[in-house]
Design a protein around this motif. Sequence first.
Motif, PDB file in Angstrom:
ATOM      1  N   SER A  84       0.858  -1.195   0.000  1.00  0.00           N
ATOM      2  CA  SER A  84       0.000   0.000   0.000  1.00  0.00           C
ATOM      3  C   SER A  84       0.889   1.238   0.000  1.00  0.00           C
ATOM      4  CB  SER A  84      -0.904   0.030   1.245  1.00  0.00           C
ATOM      5  OG  SER A  84      -0.112   0.166   2.416  1.00  0.00           O
ATOM      6  N   CYS A  85       0.263   2.378  -0.239  1.00  0.00           N
ATOM      7  CA  CYS A  85       1.016   3.634  -0.098  1.00  0.00           C
ATOM      8  C   CYS A  85       1.311   3.886   1.372  1.00  0.00           C
ATOM      9  CB  CYS A  85       0.209   4.778  -0.708  1.00  0.00           C
ATOM     10  SG  CYS A  85       1.052   6.362  -0.655  1.00  0.00           S
ATOM     11  N   THR A  86       0.396   3.452   2.231  1.00  0.00           N
ATOM     12  CA  THR A  86       0.645   3.575   3.673  1.00  0.00           C
ATOM     13  C   THR A  86       1.953   2.866   4.032  1.00  0.00           C
ATOM     14  OG1 THR A  86      -1.745   3.570   4.020  1.00  0.00           O
ATOM     15  CG2 THR A  86      -0.370   3.147   5.956  1.00  0.00           C
ATOM     16  N   THR A  90      -4.984  15.536   4.312  1.00  0.00           N
ATOM     17  CA  THR A  90      -4.535  14.258   3.755  1.00  0.00           C
ATOM     18  C   THR A  90      -5.349  13.144   4.365  1.00  0.00           C
ATOM     19  OG1 THR A  90      -2.593  12.857   3.339  1.00  0.00           O
ATOM     20  CG2 THR A  90      -2.701  13.932   5.496  1.00  0.00           C
ATOM     21  N   TRP A  91      -5.208  11.957   3.776  1.00  0.00           N
ATOM     22  CA  TRP A  91      -5.775  10.759   4.385  1.00  0.00           C
ATOM     23  C   TRP A  91      -4.966  10.464   5.651  1.00  0.00           C
ATOM     24  CZ3 TRP A  91      -9.985   8.379   4.806  1.00  0.00           C
ATOM     25  CH2 TRP A  91     -10.057   7.027   5.183  1.00  0.00           C
ATOM     26  N   SER A 113      -3.521   8.098   6.957  1.00  0.00           N
ATOM     27  CA  SER A 113      -2.311   7.263   6.814  1.00  0.00           C
ATOM     28  C   SER A 113      -1.026   8.064   6.909  1.00  0.00           C
ATOM     29  CB  SER A 113      -2.242   6.634   5.418  1.00  0.00           C
ATOM     30  OG  SER A 113      -3.226   5.727   5.208  1.00  0.00           O
ATOM     31  N   THR A 114      -1.025   9.232   6.284  1.00  0.00           N
ATOM     32  CA  THR A 114       0.199  10.031   6.174  1.00  0.00           C
ATOM     33  C   THR A 114       0.747  10.362   7.560  1.00  0.00           C
ATOM     34  OG1 THR A 114      -0.983  11.050   4.328  1.00  0.00           O
ATOM     35  CG2 THR A 114       1.166  11.974   4.862  1.00  0.00           C
ATOM     36  N   VAL A 131       2.225  16.345   0.737  1.00  0.00           N
ATOM     37  CA  VAL A 131       1.237  15.555  -0.015  1.00  0.00           C
ATOM     38  C   VAL A 131       0.934  16.322  -1.302  1.00  0.00           C
ATOM     39  CG1 VAL A 131      -1.121  14.627   0.040  1.00  0.00           C
ATOM     40  CG2 VAL A 131       0.227  14.755   2.163  1.00  0.00           C
ATOM     41  N   ASP A 188       4.274  12.154  -0.330  1.00  0.00           N
ATOM     42  CA  ASP A 188       3.053  11.358  -0.435  1.00  0.00           C
ATOM     43  C   ASP A 188       2.431  11.689  -1.785  1.00  0.00           C
ATOM     44  OD1 ASP A 188       0.468  10.385  -0.448  1.00  0.00           O
ATOM     45  OD2 ASP A 188       0.166  10.698   1.703  1.00  0.00           O
ATOM     46  N   ALA A 209       0.220   9.729  -3.413  1.00  0.00           N
ATOM     47  CA  ALA A 209      -0.908   8.808  -3.619  1.00  0.00           C
ATOM     48  C   ALA A 209      -1.831   9.298  -4.733  1.00  0.00           C
ATOM     49  CB  ALA A 209      -1.694   8.636  -2.319  1.00  0.00           C
ATOM     50  N   HIS A 210      -1.924  10.628  -4.909  1.00  0.00           N
ATOM     51  CA  HIS A 210      -2.833  11.196  -5.913  1.00  0.00           C
ATOM     52  C   HIS A 210      -2.105  11.598  -7.190  1.00  0.00           C
ATOM     53  CE1 HIS A 210      -5.602  12.828  -2.432  1.00  0.00           C
ATOM     54  NE2 HIS A 210      -5.398  11.535  -2.370  1.00  0.00           N
ATOM     55  N   SER A 237       0.226   5.292  -4.631  1.00  0.00           N
ATOM     56  CA  SER A 237      -0.796   4.329  -4.194  1.00  0.00           C
ATOM     57  C   SER A 237      -1.420   3.639  -5.396  1.00  0.00           C
ATOM     58  CB  SER A 237      -1.904   5.057  -3.426  1.00  0.00           C
ATOM     59  OG  SER A 237      -2.957   4.155  -3.122  1.00  0.00           O
ATOM     60  N   LYS A 291      -7.407   4.902  -7.398  1.00  0.00           N
ATOM     61  CA  LYS A 291      -6.306   5.750  -7.840  1.00  0.00           C
ATOM     62  C   LYS A 291      -6.111   5.702  -9.365  1.00  0.00           C
ATOM     63  CE  LYS A 291      -5.148   7.324  -3.785  1.00  0.00           C
ATOM     64  NZ  LYS A 291      -6.160   6.815  -2.876  1.00  0.00           N
ATOM     65  N   GLY A 303      -2.115  -1.611  -3.061  1.00  0.00           N
ATOM     66  CA  GLY A 303      -0.715  -1.645  -3.469  1.00  0.00           C
ATOM     67  C   GLY A 303      -0.078  -0.277  -3.406  1.00  0.00           C
ATOM     68  N   PHE A 314     -10.086  16.405   2.349  1.00  0.00           N
ATOM     69  CA  PHE A 314     -10.146  15.528   3.491  1.00  0.00           C
ATOM     70  C   PHE A 314     -10.586  16.347   4.686  1.00  0.00           C
ATOM     71  CE2 PHE A 314      -6.820  13.519   0.865  1.00  0.00           C
ATOM     72  CZ  PHE A 314      -7.301  12.217   0.808  1.00  0.00           C
TER      73      PHE A 314
HETATM   74  C1  LIG Z   1      -3.135  11.384   0.295  1.00  0.00           C
HETATM   75  C2  LIG Z   1      -3.126   9.911   0.585  1.00  0.00           C
HETATM   76  N1  LIG Z   1      -2.050   9.381   1.195  1.00  0.00           N
HETATM   77  C3  LIG Z   1      -1.981   8.068   1.480  1.00  0.00           C
HETATM   78  C4  LIG Z   1      -3.010   7.216   1.177  1.00  0.00           C
HETATM   79  C5  LIG Z   1      -2.895   5.771   1.529  1.00  0.00           C
HETATM   80  O1  LIG Z   1      -2.861   4.977   0.385  1.00  0.00           O
HETATM   81  P1  LIG Z   1      -3.105   3.406   0.490  1.00  0.00           P
HETATM   82  O2  LIG Z   1      -4.590   3.218   0.557  1.00  0.00           O
HETATM   83  O3  LIG Z   1      -2.525   2.854  -0.784  1.00  0.00           O
HETATM   84  O4  LIG Z   1      -2.402   2.914   1.697  1.00  0.00           O
HETATM   85  C6  LIG Z   1      -4.160   7.725   0.552  1.00  0.00           C
HETATM   86  C7  LIG Z   1      -5.289   6.887   0.252  1.00  0.00           C
HETATM   87  O5  LIG Z   1      -5.831   6.224  -0.252  1.00  0.00           O
HETATM   88  C8  LIG Z   1      -4.228   9.098   0.243  1.00  0.00           C
HETATM   89  O6  LIG Z   1      -5.301   9.619  -0.354  1.00  0.00           O
END
Ligand SMILES: Cc1ncc(COP(=O)(O)O)c(C=O)c1O
Length: 377
Positions: A63-65, A89-90, A92-93, A135, A157, A159-160, A181, A186, A193, A318
């Motif tokens: 994952s991106c996480t 941000t999501w 996770s960051t 991000v 980050d 992811a986008h 991500s 995505k 992934g 977000f």
């Molecule tokens: C800005 C951002 N960072 C990180 C993530 C985490 O990505 P992932 O779901 O692949 O772990 C996301 C989400 O989906 C996200 O939107």
Amino acid sequence: MPEPTQRRATFLGFQPPAIDDEEIDEVVATLRSGWLTSGPKSRELEAAFREYLGVEHALAVSSCTAALHLSLVALGVGPGDEVITSPITWPSTANVIVHAGATPVFADVRPGDLNIDPERVAELVGPRTKAIVPVHFAGAAADLDPLHALGLPVVEDAAHAVETTYRGRKIGGLSATTCFSLYATKNVAGGEGGIIATNSAEVAAAVDALRVMRRSHGSLYDIETVGFKANLSDVLASIALPQLRKIGRHRAIRERHVAAYDAAVAGLDGITPLERDPRDTHAHHLYVVRIAAARAGVTRDEYQRALTEENIGTSIHFLPVHRLTAYRRLLPDQPRLPVAEQAGDEILSLPLSPAHSADDIADAIAALQRVHARFGA
Ligand SMILES: Cc1ncc(COP(=O)(O)O)c(C=O)c1O
């Protein structure tokens, strides 16, 4: 094309995946190959990303996480350290900073594009600051040059932001690592992934050691690193590979959708899209508008409810992370971040996917226009 005047008959999903026979055939071939975990397809995906991004190393992870987490651990971030990141941000960051044992420090964002404000970051750098995690929100490049000038490792980050360029340079090899991500919604989707891109052989080797518990030769095994289980399955890599091949085609569709939205919201008082810097390539992952209740008639939440009643799916990217319960508890004395907090009340993401047809987007626009006519001053 006559403008639809009625509520849409079926619900329009916010970001459905754009999957066709190419992905299905590739997954079936992988299943028939008998190799399900990380193997030839993950390696093929890594090679395709290396070429697409123009970087030395691309490592596929779960994952991106995980990509962000492993990056921080590989850079030596740990207890006692601070890492500066964006509140828009999501979660996770920020979560991965906590998982690494460090403390997240949130810097406010810029009102135009909701990316981290380098001036606020500079004010927050102190002796404990170990890294910065900007991000690329919605696909707009964060302002990297002033962040790099602070002399700290930067973990992007992204992811986008698969297609994003910053001042003419493709992101991927500009910082310590850049994390993408492959989540279901995505621009390059694998279901789940992530990809860690870097030009540093040292960082790549550290991440590689952390992502999987590797067996050594022979019947015995040993480990040198206390690693994670964050490798990518070949089944998911087989979905992402054709997605990366189609990135240009999918982008062209999203560009048309974005142009249709831009033209429509220009006529809606109080509904404003985020700014896009013409010097950069925007990945168009999200189409985010701000709804200023004083001019648009009612709040973002009421717009979202009304659009749902119109059978149009929307989303919120977000809510500011520092105001979420876990972070209020973890960091009770945090300062207010006025730009992020106002944005958190106003932002709404409209449907945007290459799986949407022009008619789907026309339905979303017509619904937004009806709702605005009903509520607008
Ligand atoms: C800005 C951002 N960072 C990180 C993530 C985490 O990505 P992932 O779901 O692949 O772990 C996301 C989400 O989906 C996200 O939107």
